[in-house]
Motif scaffolding. Structure first.
Motif, short mmCIF file in Angstrom:
data_model
loop_
_atom_site.label_atom_id
_atom_site.label_comp_id
_atom_site.label_asym_id
_atom_site.label_seq_id
_atom_site.Cartn_x
_atom_site.Cartn_y
_atom_site.Cartn_z
N HIS A 292 0.80 -1.23 0.00
CA HIS A 292 0.00 0.00 0.00
C HIS A 292 0.82 1.26 0.00
O HIS A 292 0.85 1.98 0.98
CB HIS A 292 -0.92 0.01 1.22
N PHE A 293 1.52 1.51 -1.09
CA PHE A 293 2.18 2.81 -1.23
C PHE A 293 1.46 3.57 -2.32
O PHE A 293 1.30 3.10 -3.43
CB PHE A 293 3.64 2.63 -1.63
N HIS A 294 1.04 4.75 -1.98
CA HIS A 294 0.26 5.46 -2.97
C HIS A 294 1.07 5.88 -4.17
O HIS A 294 0.56 5.93 -5.29
CB HIS A 294 -0.42 6.67 -2.33
N PHE A 295 2.35 6.21 -3.94
CA PHE A 295 3.14 6.61 -5.10
C PHE A 295 3.38 5.41 -6.01
O PHE A 295 3.47 5.55 -7.23
CB PHE A 295 4.46 7.23 -4.66
N LEU A 296 3.49 4.23 -5.39
CA LEU A 296 3.59 3.02 -6.21
C LEU A 296 2.36 2.87 -7.08
O LEU A 296 2.44 2.55 -8.27
CB LEU A 296 3.76 1.80 -5.31
N PHE A 297 1.21 3.13 -6.46
CA PHE A 297 -0.02 3.00 -7.25
C PHE A 297 -0.04 3.99 -8.39
O PHE A 297 -0.37 3.64 -9.53
CB PHE A 297 -1.26 3.19 -6.38
N TYR A 298 0.29 5.25 -8.09
CA TYR A 298 0.24 6.24 -9.16
C TYR A 298 1.20 5.89 -10.29
O TYR A 298 0.89 6.05 -11.47
CB TYR A 298 0.56 7.64 -8.63
N GLY A 299 2.40 5.41 -9.89
CA GLY A 299 3.36 5.03 -10.91
C GLY A 299 2.84 3.89 -11.78
O GLY A 299 2.89 3.94 -13.01
N LEU A 300 2.32 2.86 -11.13
CA LEU A 300 1.81 1.72 -11.89
C LEU A 300 0.59 2.11 -12.70
O LEU A 300 0.38 1.61 -13.81
CB LEU A 300 1.45 0.57 -10.94
N TRP A 301 -0.21 3.00 -12.13
CA TRP A 301 -1.40 3.46 -12.85
C TRP A 301 -1.00 4.09 -14.16
O TRP A 301 -1.56 3.79 -15.23
CB TRP A 301 -2.16 4.45 -11.97
#
Lengths: 228, 363
Positions: free
Chosen positions: B262-271
């Motif tokens: 649950h890292f939000h920056f990871l999500f944004y990057g993958l998104w």
């Protein structure tokens, strides 16, 4: 007068069937059985109810054993029945009923939900395997998929017992291990029966939805926590 | 009570006449080995073949029962006459009912229509999955889009399973809390969440997940196909379904990873990365089949926007955020749906709007 009396009686003419002596008669006079029905071999209508129930229970039990030791046998396929899957589905749904919820709408899976998931999931997997060119029939496939839920139901029972005793990290690990093992067992058992009916290069295509199906059920079991 | 050879109308009271079954159909043309899999003609042939096969079977069955029935009648004589008539009537009713039911079944539930769309090999599926993340630059010539339904269907079910996994995370989830200053996203999420709370009130988790995924796949496909029809783009409904279905592969991976880490920056990057790649692939395929600047803009802009927003929606709406490790470990007694709201002084929401409240508090 006599003639009118005779004619007034219904079917009067037919009672007078006589065979002339000068025409030789041969052949055997035996009443034909009529269109043969399959269960005329032995009539199960007159046997006591206990016999009927015991016979069905024995058949169901026999299939449970075949799921426990999945080897190549045709008992599940040849004499399919849907009693076992129904029993397992109802048991699982009852055990999963009333998962912890502090808000009614978003609680654990309800009875109807589990039912719908199991039966519609099985139907979809069956349709998928038929569309991919499988030789198994619709109800045979439903039978196999339903019976192979048994390890997961056993895991559910174990989880519930364990949760009654205590809850915590160790218990979670135990539950995870049990559920994972039973999920693998279910998938392996059902593919042992289903994959044989597919062309050899498409087995993976049939196994994957089965894997997803049991994964969803295993996930529901794993995340079940009893209401306080 | 004679054993009529081909005619079915042997009873004096007139049996159930079926105009479809005339003259003991013999299926002269065997449609089973048709190689022509192009669109509708195969479906028609398949249906015709089914109907002819069914006529054959029914006629054969009827002839068989008729013969048996006729034989009985001759032997049983007087006593059997009434019973004979009754039995014949019952048989006729049964046959007619069965014929109607099987006709209706073959008409509406004939899954053989879908058979050619499931004719794939595992290698092909794997290749198409990988290709769905690789945009192709050639947009001046129509790109080839596979018309297949197995891969898309399995991807939609996989997405459902992943959503369930995300919704029902067990209590051992650790979350780094941090402040988020993206007010626009907050506003959008609040909007979506309020809608979702309203819709979820009557539903269940599983139902919501299935409804969302299938609704997106079928609904957006239909909508884009409708737009494509308006701007005269060269794409069929099947190809659109297939394209969008395979385009869900990227979001599946993104959600699988970010529901567990649950890292939000990871999500944004993958998104941006995976979501963007799969969107670009779909957009390029559509571009290659559309002419004109405005239609291209309309079609591809709509698809791109919907696809990226859908992934965003799935992440923020179906994601339970739980604070603290120790609480959650003992919280096996707590609800699987962990909606723990921190008290955020400036936002006071009541219980029915707990969902948005939880979301706001997480930021």
């Amino acid at each position: 007068m006599a003639a009118s009396e005779e004619a007034s009686r219904p079917f009067a003419g037919l009672s007078d069937v006589s065979i002339a002596e000068d025409i030789p008669v041969e052949g055997d006079i035996s009443v034909p059985v009529g269109p043969s029905r399959r269960d005329d071999e032995f009539s199960t209508l007159d046997e006591p109810v206990k016999d009927t129930i015991m016979r069905d229970l024995r058949a169901v039990g026999n299939k449970f054993i075949h799921v426990l030791y999945p080897k190549r046998s045709s008992a599940l396929l040849r004499d399919w029945d849907l009693w076992g899957p129904l029993l397992l589905c109802v048991t699982l749904a009852l055990l999963l009923q009333g998962g912890a919820a502090d808000h009614e709408d978003q609680g654990g899976p309800q009875f109807a939900e589990v039912f719908v998931i199991v039966w519609f999931g099985s139907i979809i997997i069956t349709l998928n395997s038929k569309l991919l060119g499988g030789t198994i029939s619709f109800f045979q496939s439903l039978c196999v998929l339903g019976y192979c839920i048994m390890p997961l139901t056993v895991a559910m029972v174990v989880c519930r017992i364990v949760l009654v005793i205590s809850s915590g990290r160790v218990v979670f690990a135990v539950r995870l291990a049990v559920v994972t093992a039973s999920f693998g067992w279910s998938t392996f058992a059902s593919t042992a029966f289903l994959a044989d009916s597919q062309p050899p290069n498409r087995k993976a295509l049939v196994v994957y939805p089965v894997f997803l199906f049991y994964f969803v059920i295993a996930w529901m079991i794993l995340t079940y926590s009893p209401q306080q | 009570m004679s054993s009529g050879s081909g005619s079915r109308n042997t009873e004096p009271w007139g049996s159930f006449d079926d105009n479809l079954i005339q003259g003991g159909g013999s299926a002269v043309i065997d449609m089973e080995n048709m190689d022509d899999t192009s669109g509708s003609s195969f479906e028609d042939m398949g249906e015709m073949h089914q109907r002819m096969k069914e006529e054959e079977e029914v006629a054969a069955e009827a002839a068989a029962t008729e013969d048996d029935v006729a034989d009985d009648g001759e032997f049983l004589g007087m006593k059997g006459l009434k019973g004979q008539l009754g039995r014949q009537v019952a048989d006729e009713v049964w046959q007619a009912g069965k014929r109607q039911a099987s006709k209706a079944f073959n008409l509406y539930a004939n899954i053989d229509i879908l058979r050619p769309y499931f004719d794939v090999e595992p290698v092909q599926v794997r290749n198409r999955l990988i290709e769905s993340l690789i945009p192709v630059r050639m947009i001046n010539f129509p790109q080839k889009i596979a018309g297949e339904l197995y891969g898309p269907l399995m991807l939609v079910f996989t997405l459902v399973a992943i959503l369930l996994h995300g919704m029902k995370t067990s209590g051992t989830v650790i979350v780094r809390t941090h402040t988020c200053t993206h007010t626009l996203f907050m506003f959008l999420c609040l909007l979506k969440c309020s809608l979702c709370v309203y819709l979820q009130r009557e539903g269940t988790l599983m139902g919501t997940a299935i409804g969302t995924c299938f609704g997106y796949w079928l609904g957006v496909s239909a909508f884009i196909y409708f737009l494509a029809y308006l701007v005269n783009a060269q794409i069929t409904m099947l190809q659109m379904l297939s394209l969008l279905g395979y385009g869900l592969f990227g979001p599946c991976i993104v959600l699988l990873v970010t529901y567990n880490i649950h890292f939000h920056f990871l999500f944004y990057g993958l998104w941006l990365l995976l979501g963007g790649l799969s969107t670009l692939r779909m957009v390029a395929a559509l571009l290659s089949r559309t002419v004109g600047q405005t239609p291209r803009l309309l079609l591809c802009g709509t698809l791109g926007l919907l696809h990226m927003l859908f992934l965003l929606y799935l992440h923020f709406n179906y994601h339970t955020i739980v604070e603290g490790l120790l609480d959650s470990l003992e919280g096996h007694n707590m609800a699987p749906m962990q909606r723990v709201a921190r008290d955020v002084p400036e936002v006071m929401l009541n219980a029915t709007a707990r969902n948005p409240g939880m979301l706001l508090s997480a930021y």
